[in-house]
Design an enzyme around this catalytic site. Structure first.
Site, PDB file in Angstrom:
ATOM      1  N   GLY A 141       0.761  -1.246   0.000  1.00 39.08           N
ATOM      2  CA  GLY A 141       0.000   0.000   0.000  1.00 39.08           C
ATOM      3  C   GLY A 141       0.790   1.294   0.000  1.00 39.08           C
ATOM      4  O   GLY A 141       0.365   2.290  -0.574  1.00 39.08           O
ATOM      5  N   ASP A 143      -5.783   2.700  10.026  1.00 41.32           N
ATOM      6  CA  ASP A 143      -7.194   2.322  10.156  1.00 41.32           C
ATOM      7  C   ASP A 143      -7.434   1.781  11.571  1.00 41.32           C
ATOM      8  O   ASP A 143      -7.629   2.556  12.492  1.00 41.32           O
ATOM      9  CB  ASP A 143      -7.533   1.312   9.057  1.00 41.32           C
ATOM     10  CG  ASP A 143      -8.991   0.897   9.075  1.00 41.32           C
ATOM     11  OD1 ASP A 143      -9.822   1.649   9.598  1.00 41.32           O
ATOM     12  OD2 ASP A 143      -9.321  -0.186   8.545  1.00 41.32           O
ATOM     13  N   ASP A 191      -5.573  -0.230  -2.352  1.00 44.30           N
ATOM     14  CA  ASP A 191      -6.261  -1.134  -3.266  1.00 44.30           C
ATOM     15  C   ASP A 191      -7.615  -1.604  -2.753  1.00 44.30           C
ATOM     16  O   ASP A 191      -7.915  -1.538  -1.568  1.00 44.30           O
ATOM     17  CB  ASP A 191      -5.412  -2.393  -3.486  1.00 44.30           C
ATOM     18  CG  ASP A 191      -5.430  -3.307  -2.253  1.00 44.30           C
ATOM     19  OD1 ASP A 191      -5.105  -2.823  -1.152  1.00 44.30           O
ATOM     20  OD2 ASP A 191      -5.814  -4.488  -2.387  1.00 44.30           O
ATOM     21  N   ARG A 209      -4.529   0.678  -7.268  1.00 45.96           N
ATOM     22  CA  ARG A 209      -3.362   1.302  -6.633  1.00 45.96           C
ATOM     23  C   ARG A 209      -2.767   2.390  -7.520  1.00 45.96           C
ATOM     24  O   ARG A 209      -2.128   3.314  -7.043  1.00 45.96           O
ATOM     25  CB  ARG A 209      -2.272   0.255  -6.353  1.00 45.96           C
ATOM     26  CG  ARG A 209      -2.675  -0.816  -5.356  1.00 45.96           C
ATOM     27  CD  ARG A 209      -1.452  -1.644  -4.977  1.00 45.96           C
ATOM     28  NE  ARG A 209      -1.788  -2.904  -4.327  1.00 45.96           N
ATOM     29  CZ  ARG A 209      -2.045  -3.050  -3.039  1.00 45.96           C
ATOM     30  NH1 ARG A 209      -2.032  -2.000  -2.249  1.00 45.96           N
ATOM     31  NH2 ARG A 209      -2.328  -4.235  -2.537  1.00 45.96           N
TER      32      ARG A 209
END
Ligand code: IMP
Ligand code: MG
Length: 180
Positions: free
Chosen positions: A49, A108, A164, A170
């Site tokens: 990521g 997150d 993604d 991405r």
């Protein structure tokens, strides 16, 4: 032949535009360079990521960098955190006695940054300083904060600029929200 699966066609709205990201990265790089102790930094990029964010951020930091990558997985492709962080590499980079800048795409639940930072501390680094492009405004599973945050966003699923959905999107140059 099947038609190409659309990229931008799947996006409902752009949340953070490319130009806005670039401007923010200028400021973040300056802040990191100003606040880090003198000397080379070990930058650890969490794959996959963070690769776009890290490439753009690290090229703005005008000092020697030892750049390492770590392959970890927590979402396993979907829209919800699996709750476990898997280390996919056989070995960790050598961080003994070093200051580390740990970069991820998004904060997150906090499990990824917490798990990796803990492992790096066990490996004997002096300190782990964390940087993320995005931080979701929510109650986290782990009590963890990022030292450098590009943008605070709401608690919604985003793609692009390295992030993604099932391995795709991405390469979108902006951060956006997919059509439902
Ligand atoms: P955490 O461990 O729950 O903080 O999640 C961090 C990882 O989950 C990130 O490195 C991302 O790969 C993935 N992730 C979390 N939120 C999103 C999102 O909105 N879109 C895409 N990937 C996400
Ligand atoms: Mg992911």
């Amino acid at each position: 032949m099947k038609p190409e699966i659309g990229l931008r066609e799947d996006v409902e709205r752009v949340l953070i535009d490319e130009k806005v990201i670039e401007k923010r990265l200028d400021a973040m790089a300056e802040e990191i360079d100003r606040e880090f102790p003198p000397g080379p930094i070990v930058a650890i990029v969490l794959l996959k990521g963070a690769f776009v964010f890290a490439a753009d951020l690290l090229r703005r930091i005008p000092r020697p960098l030892d750049i390492e990558c770590l392959n970890v997985a927590s979402y396993h492709g979907g829209m919800e955190s699996s709750g476990t962080v898997k280390f996919l590499d056989h070995a960790l980079p050598d961080v003994k006695g070093r200051h580390v800048l740990l970069l991820d795409d998004i904060l997150d639940t906090g499990r990824t940054l917490k798990a990796v930072a803990d492992r790096l501390m066990e490996e004997g680094c002096i300190a782990v300083h964390t940087g993320v492009l995005l931080a979701k405004d929510k109650v986290r599973a782990e009590d963890v904060q990022a030292d450098y945050v590009g943008f605070e966003i709401g608690d919604e699923f985003v793609v692009g600029y390295g992030l993604d959905y099932k391995g795709r999107y991405r390469n979108l140059p902006f951060v956006g929200v997919l059509k439902g």
